[in-house]
Design a protein around this motif. Structure first.
Motif: not given
Length: 884
Positions: A252-256
């Motif tokens: 999992s992860g998150t970004g812009v």
């Protein structure tokens, strides 16, 4: 129509056009969901109308019922309920105003967790650590934002837990310490509020919605809106959205991500990403990030899907888009999109490139409208004059341009230093929205943490302030920092280069930037569009200024202030001799001496502006401005005594002293008392013009009489000018004679004044002072900030012309003047002539040109074209054409 709309609600118009109602974030979430069919977690938007109603009269009637119904629909769609102890639904509560205000308002994540549902989350995910990490995040965020407990209390405990666990990463804190943190956070809440942390999801949701509404009027949001010119009465929407989790595990992860590089405008993916993290971790700058390209190795299928979505978004919005996304155990979710903020260099490149991109096919008119005043100003930012530098450290180049200032380590200290007149570099571990006032005050921004889409980077880019972020070699402690073995204390000089990321101790000399070629392309298109409709001149008082103005595209001089020519060390004594003259012969001799120097001044200006109009304003200020200060002379008289000449100057200064000089003997009134002064100036001007003709030049001369208020007054002044023209033998030159309109009476009587004037030039600085009854020097320093903060004025009327008052006087004077003289030429020479919002007012009034300082000429050229498009004076011919 109600207050609450699901993301897939069927609106009569495309949701992306409904930002007034849904806010920018809500409108784009609805667009991605209902039009583009992208993978967006479901949710609903509470409209800006609800926020405005709340700020006016409290919680709106019926809103509870609408939120409850929308929540029920969301729970049915997700198959989960908020607060369910077995399998809880969690939601985010985010702001979303019509205009993007990054980080200025509040967000709450993981809402719906409580002491029972956290156990259900652990059971359903099979991951107790994830559940309690989510709960501690929610407790801290809710405590800080909704219950208004200082965030440092929560941060201190988290840092202690990481130190105890021997880790620098949030993900390294074990579950036993996370449980301890949750209990400790709840104790902080009860101690601060006198009540236990709310366990009821209904109470949590209402509290979060109210907190977002309140944050619209928070100090950082108000300061941001004032700087950006965003109205205070718009309100914000609130978006309630099912949570997806980038902090589940290492899948999992998150970004812009941006669809193009917001720094350079180059095509290709750009952004930051974190594995096993939530979105706030990326923008807060708490952890140093991976580049978006790292997705190709870590999540190749997700990377390919994201790039395809980027291409769809660019085609749909016809612009560079800024996105937020989360990967939850290998599945991509799109959380937000908007047209992305960009640097001036990137804006210019993208605007030009997109006119030849078949997927976007901008017209030239659309490209012109994509560029703002700030974009043009940014590409003229200074850079380091040398690269022979001892670089202290290097961080990420977050916002271009170079800045030099004294180091300050808190927003309050930076603001106070700037108020004392010091140039400031704000140095922080990372910035947060609470630092906005210090960021506004700073010349540049330096942070130890954060990526290219951190708070510091996004805000600095939006404001055109140089910034270096993620300089992780910095060790900041209190009012000092250490880099290697070098200590930088508060007040020490620092230089930063936001284009290279370099940080240098001391003061590096700066040099002007080289604007990109796209600037001239855009300005050339703007010139084609406005030709024949609205010209741009410059205010210039000497040859070098005139040369610079022409280099920057000025089409003449709209205001040459002759009084500035008299203030030099070699001219001031001559002016004083003229004032002190006791006989006509003495006065005539002094005037002749002044005529000789004025002739040279005019010759230099006419040479630089050969073939273009030069409007020369005859002497305007009160004569006492050329005399010594009365108080200083009185003190010297009482202590040391005055010389014979000083006694004469003292007597003259007292005689000419006025209680309100702005309303005293100035402009044409001075000419009535000393007509020889104006005659001398006209002769000097015409002799200079004759010299230019003899040299093969083509001088175009306009003579402007200042501060007239009546036809008879201007007729008398015109007579002096015409007599002087005849004496100078100027019959071979066409000379226009006109006046400044700078009093309300002159605007109201413009019809009769136009009978003896060939042009009007609106002096909007004085017209604003006299219309409002404001003394600019006093009001701007003491009163204006309070008026703007309280919303008593929509903008500073000395920066942006007041359209309902001063603007109406300009429109009225234009109509009445042209009714008397249809060929009357109309211009604006006040400082408002370089302000884009003011230029639109003047274009609507029908003026022929605006005039501004030389360095504002590029902005005015662009703004004039944009104003003509906005008013429909010229039309956009479409993607294949050139604007008409």
């Amino acid at each position: 129509m109600g207050y609450v709309f699901d993301f897939d609600h069927r609106h009569e118009r495309p949701p992306m056009e409904l930002k007034d109602l849904l806010g920018g974030k809500g409108a784009n979430l609805a667009e991605m969901t209902s039009v583009l069919g992208l993978p967006v977690p479901p949710g609903f938007t509470i409209s800006t109308e609800a926020c405005r109603a709340y700020l006016t009269a409290g919680w709106p009637a019926g809103l509870d019922e609408e939120v409850a119904a929308a929540r029920a629909r969301l729970e049915e769609r997700m198959g989960k309920r908020l607060g369910d102890p077995e399998d809880p639904l969690l939601v985010s509560v985010r702001s979303g105003a019509k205009f993007s205000m990054p980080g200025m308002m509040d967000t709450v994540l993981n809402l719906g967790l409580n002491d029972r549902s956290v156990a259900g989350l652990a059971k359903q995910t099979g991951d107790e650590r994830f559940a309690y990490d989510s709960y501690r995040r929610f407790l801290a965020m809710y405590g800080r934002i909704v219950l208004e407990i200082p965030g440092e209390e929560f941060d201190r405990l988290l840092e202690a837990a990481k130190e105890l666990a021997g880790t620098d990463a949030d993900a390294g804190v074990p579950v036993v310490l996370l449980r301890f943190l949750c209990d400790s956070y709840k104790a902080i809440v009860e101690r601060a509020t006198g009540r236990p942390f709310p366990q009821d999801p209904d109470e949590q949701l209402r509290g979060a919605i109210e907190a977002v509404f309140r944050s619209w009027n928070g100090p950082r949001a108000r300061a941001y809106r004032e700087h950006e010119g965003i109205p205070h009465d718009l309100g914000t929407a609130v978006n309630v959205q099912a949570m997806v989790f980038g902090n589940r595990d290492d899948r999992s992860g998150t970004g812009v991500g941006f669809t193009r590089d917001p720094n350079t405008g180059a095509q290709g993916e750009y952004g930051d990403f974190l594995v096993n993290a939530q979105g706030e971790d990326v923008v807060a700058g708490i952890r140093n990030t991976l580049p978006l390209s790292a997705l190709a190795e870590l999540f190749p299928e997700v990377h390919a899907e994201l790039l395809e979505i980027f291409a769809r978004l660019e085609r749909h919005y016809r612009d560079m888009c800024d996105t937020e996304f989360t990967i939850e155990q290998g599945k991509l979710w799109m959380l937000q999109t908007r047209v992305g903020k960009r640097t001036g260099r990137a804006a210019l490149r993208m605007a030009v490139d997109m006119t030849s991109d078949p997927a976007i096919a901008l017209s030239r008119a659309e490209a012109i409208q994509r560029i703002t005043e700030d974009h043009v100003e940014q590409v003229l930012h200074p850079q380091f004059a040398t690269q022979d530098l001892e670089v202290l450290t290097t961080g990420l180049a977050a916002s271009p341009g170079a800045a030099v200032g004294r180091a300050y380590f808190s927003a309050d200290d930076a603001e106070a230093a700037a108020a004392r007149g010091e140039p400031v570099i704000l140095v922080r571990t990372e910035t947060s929205p609470e630092d906005v006032h210090g960021m506004l005050a700073a010349q540049g921004i330096l942070t130890a943490r954060g990526g290219l889409v951190s708070h510091a980077a996004v805000v600095a880019r939006g404001w055109g302030k140089p910034a270096v972020v993620g300089a992780d070699a910095l060790r900041i402690s209190g009012r000092r920092m250490e880099v290697g073995g070098t200590v930088v204390a508060e007040g020490d000089w620092l230089s930063i280069d936001g284009s290279s990321g370099q940080v240098v101790l001391g003061q590096v000399p700066l040099t002007a930037a080289e604007p990109p070629p796209e600037l001239q392309t855009i300005l050339g298109w703007a010139d084609e569009l406005r030709t024949g409709h609205l010209a741009v001149r410059a205010n210039a008082d000497n040859g070098p200024d005139a040369r610079n103005a022409r280099r920057l595209g000025a089409e003449g001089i709209g205001l040459c202030r002759t009084e500035h020519m008299f203030l030099g060390e070699d001219r001031l004594p001559v002016v004083r001799r003229m004032i002190l003259a006791e006989t006509e012969e003495e006065e005539r001799a002094a005037l002749e001496e002044l005529r000789a120097v004025q002739r040279e001044d005019f010759r230099a200006i006419l040479e630089e502006m050969d073939g273009l109009p030069v409007t020369v304003r005859l002497l305007d200020p009160p004569l006492h401005e050329f005399l010594p200060d009365v108080a200083e002379l009185e003190l010297k008289r009482a202590t040391k005594g005055l010389s014979e000449e000083e006694e004469r100057l003292y007597g003259a200064a007292k005689a000419w002293r006025e209680f309100n000089p702005m309303l005293g003997v100035r402009g044409v009134r001075l000419g009535v008392l000393k007509p020889g002064l104006y005659s001398m100036q006209v002769r000097a001007l015409m002799e200079a013009a004759a010299d230019r003709v003899a040299a093969g030049g083509r001088p175009v001369v306009e003579i402007m009489i200042p501060l007239t208020v009546a036809r008879a007054e201007l007729a008398e002044a015109r007579r002096w000018v015409e007599e002087a023209l005849a004496e100078a033998g100027a019959s071979g030159l066409e000379v226009r004679i006109g006046t400044m309109i700078e009093t309300p009476r002159a605007a109201l009587r413009a019809g009769e004044i136009a009978e003896v004037a060939e042009f009007f030039s609106f002096g909007t600085n004085d017209l604003t002072q006299l219309t409002f009854g404001f003394s600019r020097d006093d009001v701007e320093g003491r009163m204006m900030s309070a008026y703007l903060a309280k919303g008593l004025l929509p903008a500073n009327p000395f920066e942006t012309v007041d359209p309902a008052g001063v603007g109406e006087l300009v429109r009225l004077a234009c109509e009445r003047g042209r009714a008397s003289r249809p060929d009357l030429k109309l211009g604006v020479c006040g400082e408002h002539g370089g302000d884009p919002a003011s230029i639109e007012v003047f274009a609507g009034a029908g003026v022929d040109y605006v005039s501004c300082s030389p360095f504002r000429v590029p902005v005015a050229r662009l703004a004039a074209a944009q104003a003509l498009l906005a008013l429909g004076v010229v039309k956009d011919e479409g993607p294949a054409g050139v604007p008409a």
